[in-house]
Design an enzyme around this catalytic site. Structure first.
Site, PDB file in Angstrom:
ATOM      1  N   HIS A 139      45.955  13.421  40.242  1.00  0.00           N
ATOM      2  CA  HIS A 139      46.397  14.744  40.472  1.00  0.00           C
ATOM      3  C   HIS A 139      47.614  15.018  39.788  1.00  0.00           C
ATOM      4  O   HIS A 139      48.390  14.485  39.967  1.00  0.00           O
ATOM      5  CB  HIS A 139      46.476  15.235  41.978  1.00  0.00           C
ATOM      6  CG  HIS A 139      45.045  14.867  42.714  1.00  0.00           C
ATOM      7  ND1 HIS A 139      44.637  13.603  42.947  1.00  0.00           N
ATOM      8  CD2 HIS A 139      44.050  15.874  43.192  1.00  0.00           C
ATOM      9  CE1 HIS A 139      43.517  13.852  43.792  1.00  0.00           C
ATOM     10  NE2 HIS A 139      43.096  15.118  43.787  1.00  0.00           N
ATOM     11  N   LYS A 166      37.909  10.978  38.789  1.00  0.00           N
ATOM     12  CA  LYS A 166      38.200  12.526  39.153  1.00  0.00           C
ATOM     13  C   LYS A 166      39.588  12.793  38.650  1.00  0.00           C
ATOM     14  O   LYS A 166      40.669  11.768  38.857  1.00  0.00           O
ATOM     15  CB  LYS A 166      38.359  12.354  40.593  1.00  0.00           C
ATOM     16  CG  LYS A 166      38.686  13.995  41.121  1.00  0.00           C
ATOM     17  CD  LYS A 166      39.105  14.060  42.922  1.00  0.00           C
ATOM     18  CE  LYS A 166      39.564  15.228  43.000  1.00  0.00           C
ATOM     19  NZ  LYS A 166      39.892  15.397  44.297  1.00  0.00           N
ATOM     20  N   ARG A 235      35.993  25.132  38.532  1.00  0.00           N
ATOM     21  CA  ARG A 235      35.299  24.841  39.870  1.00  0.00           C
ATOM     22  C   ARG A 235      33.822  25.452  39.668  1.00  0.00           C
ATOM     23  O   ARG A 235      32.599  25.084  40.449  1.00  0.00           O
ATOM     24  CB  ARG A 235      35.794  25.552  40.806  1.00  0.00           C
ATOM     25  CG  ARG A 235      37.232  25.057  40.999  1.00  0.00           C
ATOM     26  CD  ARG A 235      37.956  25.458  42.138  1.00  0.00           C
ATOM     27  NE  ARG A 235      39.505  24.990  41.927  1.00  0.00           N
ATOM     28  CZ  ARG A 235      39.790  23.645  42.889  1.00  0.00           C
ATOM     29  NH1 ARG A 235      38.808  23.106  43.370  1.00  0.00           N
ATOM     30  NH2 ARG A 235      41.090  23.136  42.695  1.00  0.00           N
ATOM     31  N   LYS A 341      43.012  45.988  27.271  1.00  0.00           N
ATOM     32  CA  LYS A 341      42.011  47.146  26.690  1.00  0.00           C
ATOM     33  C   LYS A 341      42.457  47.383  25.248  1.00  0.00           C
ATOM     34  O   LYS A 341      41.531  47.578  24.262  1.00  0.00           O
ATOM     35  CB  LYS A 341      41.596  48.213  27.350  1.00  0.00           C
ATOM     36  CG  LYS A 341      40.865  48.044  28.899  1.00  0.00           C
ATOM     37  CD  LYS A 341      40.426  49.066  29.405  1.00  0.00           C
ATOM     38  CE  LYS A 341      39.840  48.958  30.835  1.00  0.00           C
ATOM     39  NZ  LYS A 341      39.175  50.172  31.440  1.00  0.00           N
ATOM     40  N   ASP A 379      33.834  52.691  29.013  1.00  0.00           N
ATOM     41  CA  ASP A 379      34.743  53.534  30.077  1.00  0.00           C
ATOM     42  C   ASP A 379      34.313  55.021  29.987  1.00  0.00           C
ATOM     43  O   ASP A 379      34.118  55.663  30.726  1.00  0.00           O
ATOM     44  CB  ASP A 379      36.108  53.366  29.927  1.00  0.00           C
ATOM     45  CG  ASP A 379      36.593  51.866  30.432  1.00  0.00           C
ATOM     46  OD1 ASP A 379      35.770  51.612  31.298  1.00  0.00           O
ATOM     47  OD2 ASP A 379      37.631  51.327  30.203  1.00  0.00           O
ATOM     48  N   GLY A 417      44.496  51.816  27.864  1.00  0.00           N
ATOM     49  CA  GLY A 417      43.103  51.682  27.559  1.00  0.00           C
ATOM     50  C   GLY A 417      42.092  52.830  28.206  1.00  0.00           C
ATOM     51  O   GLY A 417      41.420  53.672  27.633  1.00  0.00           O
ATOM     52  N   ASN A 437      52.457  60.308  31.747  1.00  0.00           N
ATOM     53  CA  ASN A 437      52.954  58.741  31.593  1.00  0.00           C
ATOM     54  C   ASN A 437      54.079  58.654  32.006  1.00  0.00           C
ATOM     55  O   ASN A 437      54.976  59.498  31.754  1.00  0.00           O
ATOM     56  CB  ASN A 437      52.607  58.539  30.287  1.00  0.00           C
ATOM     57  CG  ASN A 437      52.360  56.896  30.322  1.00  0.00           C
ATOM     58  OD1 ASN A 437      51.596  56.349  31.067  1.00  0.00           O
ATOM     59  ND2 ASN A 437      53.096  55.967  29.490  1.00  0.00           N
ATOM     60  N   ARG A 442      54.892  57.037  24.873  1.00  0.00           N
ATOM     61  CA  ARG A 442      53.377  56.996  24.957  1.00  0.00           C
ATOM     62  C   ARG A 442      52.488  57.846  24.925  1.00  0.00           C
ATOM     63  O   ARG A 442      51.474  58.029  24.618  1.00  0.00           O
ATOM     64  CB  ARG A 442      53.292  55.499  25.906  1.00  0.00           C
ATOM     65  CG  ARG A 442      53.773  54.472  25.635  1.00  0.00           C
ATOM     66  CD  ARG A 442      53.170  53.049  26.180  1.00  0.00           C
ATOM     67  NE  ARG A 442      51.660  53.087  25.755  1.00  0.00           N
ATOM     68  CZ  ARG A 442      50.882  52.109  26.418  1.00  0.00           C
ATOM     69  NH1 ARG A 442      51.021  51.513  27.395  1.00  0.00           N
ATOM     70  NH2 ARG A 442      49.772  52.089  25.669  1.00  0.00           N
ATOM     71  N   ALA A 502      40.382  56.144  38.721  1.00  0.00           N
ATOM     72  CA  ALA A 502      39.778  55.184  38.160  1.00  0.00           C
ATOM     73  C   ALA A 502      39.915  54.038  39.273  1.00  0.00           C
ATOM     74  O   ALA A 502      39.060  52.969  39.065  1.00  0.00           O
ATOM     75  CB  ALA A 502      40.374  54.775  37.058  1.00  0.00           C
ATOM     76  N   GLN A 536      27.658  47.760  29.549  1.00  0.00           N
ATOM     77  CA  GLN A 536      28.108  46.677  29.273  1.00  0.00           C
ATOM     78  C   GLN A 536      26.949  45.909  29.567  1.00  0.00           C
ATOM     79  O   GLN A 536      26.659  44.975  28.806  1.00  0.00           O
ATOM     80  CB  GLN A 536      29.184  46.002  30.283  1.00  0.00           C
ATOM     81  CG  GLN A 536      30.517  46.914  30.170  1.00  0.00           C
ATOM     82  CD  GLN A 536      31.738  46.243  30.504  1.00  0.00           C
ATOM     83  OE1 GLN A 536      31.720  44.825  30.853  1.00  0.00           O
ATOM     84  NE2 GLN A 536      32.819  46.996  31.155  1.00  0.00           N
TER      85      GLN A 536
END
Length: 557
Positions: A139, A166, A235, A341, A379, A417, A437, A442, A502, A536
């Site tokens: 481990h 293991k 896993r 995005k 989207d 995005g 924003n 931006r 959203a 999608q």
């Protein structure tokens, strides 16, 4: 090199997934352990791991006899010391005596740490223990070593005489898991081997890593798991790449190692029994990502329609590095969410014209013919359609030829995005668009790109050029766990006829609750989520989206 481009290919298609699901049993008393083993059996586990180091008191002969003689599942006994991440802090001889006793009493498996494995084997040499399988484990709670170091570690464990190897490591980045998958796949094709170095003197070249191994044809099953949230896919996908065993807990949060999913999730969220070598891998790329309902939706749809795919959470820090590393044809499609995005646009080999116009990608497909990455944006269709439906509902339908957004003042919160997608979609429908924003530059950049106006988020509370405006929040403000946050004061919401958020965890955010109280029509992020998911799914599978099935599944959550 720690993150080679093409790392691994799953074993041959057509073989059934034989990966066992083991439930760690960590009760403080034998009675609690017995109850939990029964529960693990009832819920579908294959093996129960008895963590002897979790017991508050132990009478080795009496307790082990009670567990082994009345077992309802195969039992794996682990007595993990603190120096290997466990809870035992006592005499080493007593600890190893208990594991030897478990073998004498007929345990199915025991787990012995590599550090003491040679001495342990010396102590049992010449004795017969009813075919108990010995797992020799290592481990690493800090990191995942290089391919070369993992290969050396496998060789060291095999050299002890282990029945099962293991290795559990820790993911500092999701690309670390790729090295574990590579070792897992190679453990089946070059199964017991000694690392020879980088020369070509003797042995066979490992074509993916460049290292040379001497082959010994004795097969040793391999358990390879990567701990932490970034290692979660190890896993699940170990069932695809040939891992002997994975762990699932009885209860969420009650784990024996970081990042363990529940038994229920392995069986019913990820459909682990159906994951096979030829199963296609999809996932949601984001940071954070655990809130997403996409795995619930896509995995249930895949199962319902009989599509051979599994959809996983992908907690990604560096998108370009992730896509370079997981470049094999096993990984065929990704959903992309905050904050990747815009970066996704740059990472794709080709981008759909609409996504290019928006400047953001929320869906990536690996084209099977040449492996190139193709970017799309679904989207804007999902969100704009949901908002139009909300407006038509409020205005008794109206014309279906002219969008109810035409001429409306449409305020978009956020310039990332999703903000770009909504701004583009609203502009296409004839709305006048304003971008709000936190960072004005931006907002101005996006507003200039689509021909709109810009505000800072702090200006929004006093912004009132007209009544009956539309508001769309595309940021993560108000998302779990920060459900008390909202991007705009309640008093400012009275000027909006419709408010969209959203965020869909929770379904009704503080913003939507206060908007409804202020008299606005509200549209939840779940509607956008459903709409973008249809697109999608069709990109992923090439099949029409079963929309009624999608909606039926999401109604349960």
């Amino acid at each position: 090199m720690d993150s080679p481009n093409v790392l691994f290919t799953a074993p041959s298609a057509g073989t059934k997934n034989a990966t066992l699901i083991c439930v760690p049993i960590m009760g403080e008393t034998i009675e609690k352990m017995k109850i939990d083993v029964q529960k693990a059996k009832a819920e579908g586990a294959d093996v129960a791991e008895i963590r002897l180091d979790s017991l508050s008191n132990i009478d080795p002969y009496q307790d082990l006899t009670a567990l082994i003689q009345h077992r309802v599942l195969p039992l794996l006994f682990t007595y993990r010391p603190k120096w290997e991440g466990g809870m035992y802090d006592g005499d080493e001889n007593k600890r190893l005596d208990a594991l030897r006793l478990a073998m004498e009493l007929g345990a199915d498996y025991i787990d012995v740490e590599l550090q003491v494995a040679h001495a342990f084997y010396d102590s049992i040499r010449g004795k017969t223990f009813n075919k108990t399988k010995v797992i020799v484990s290592s481990h690493n709670y800090q990191l995942t070593p290089s391919i070369e170091d993992l290969g050396n570690l496998v060789a060291r464990i095999q050299a002890t005489g282990a029945d099962i190897v293991k290795i559990a490591t820790t993911a500092t980045d999701i690309t670390d898991v790729a090295r574990m998958f590579q070792i897992m796949v190679h453990s089946q094709s070059m199964v017991k081997r000694k690392l020879m170095g980088n020369s070509v003197e003797e042995g066979r070249t490992n074509m993916s890593s460049g290292y040379i191994y001497e082959e010994i044809r004795t097969e040793v099953p391999f358990i390879g798991l990567v701990m932490g949230d970034r290692g979660l896919i190890s896993r699940i996908l170990c069932a695809k790449f040939g891992g002997y065993l994975t762990f699932g807990t009885l209860e969420s949060g009650v784990v024996s190692a970081p990042g363990q999913p529940t038994l229920q999730d392995l069986l019913y969220l990820y459909n682990l029994r159906q994951v096979a070598p030829d199963t296609k891998v999809y996932g949601i790329i984001g940071k954070p990502v655990g809130h997403s309902k996409s795995p619930i939706l896509f995995n249930e749809v895949f199962k319902s329609v009989g599509y051979n795919g599994v959809y996983v959470f992908l907690l990604v820090d560096d998108l370009a590095n992730f896509l370079r590393t997981y470049s094999s044809t096993d990984f065929v499609g990704f959903s992309v969410t905050i904050p990747h995005k815009e970066a996704a646009l740059e990472c794709c080999d080709e981008v759909d014209p609409v996504a290019k116009s928006i400047g953001a990608v929320n869906c990536i497909i690996r084209r099977p013919t040449d492996g190139k990455l193709i970017g799309y944006n679904t989207d804007y269709v999902g969100a704009i359609s949901a908002i139009e439906d909300g407006l038509r509902g409020k205005h008794n339908g109206g014309s279906t030829n002219i969008s109810p957004l035409a001429g409306k003042l449409f305020v978009v919160i956020g310039a990332g995005g999703a903000g770009k997608a909504l701004a583009y979609g609203a502009k296409e429908k004839g709305a006048r668009v304003v971008i709000a924003n936190r960072t004005y530059d931006r907002a101005r950049e996006l507003a200039d790109a689509i021909g709109g106006d810009a505000l800072t988020l702090s200006d929004l509370d006093s912004y009132h050029p007209e009544d009956s405006m539309i508001l769309a929040n595309t940021t993560s403000i108000g998302m779990q766990p920060k459900v008390d946050d909202t991007p705009i004061s309640k008093h400012a919401l009275k000027y909006y006829t419709l408010v969209f958020d959203a965020v869909y965890t929770p379904k009704i955010t503080r913003l939507l609750k206060e908007a409804e109280e202020s008299g606005a029509t509200i549209v939840t992020g779940l509607e956008m989520f459903m709409g973008q998911a249809y697109g999608q799914y069709e990109n992923f599978t090439g099949l029409p989206a079963p929309k009624e099935l999608f909606r039926k599944i999401m109604e349960k959550y």
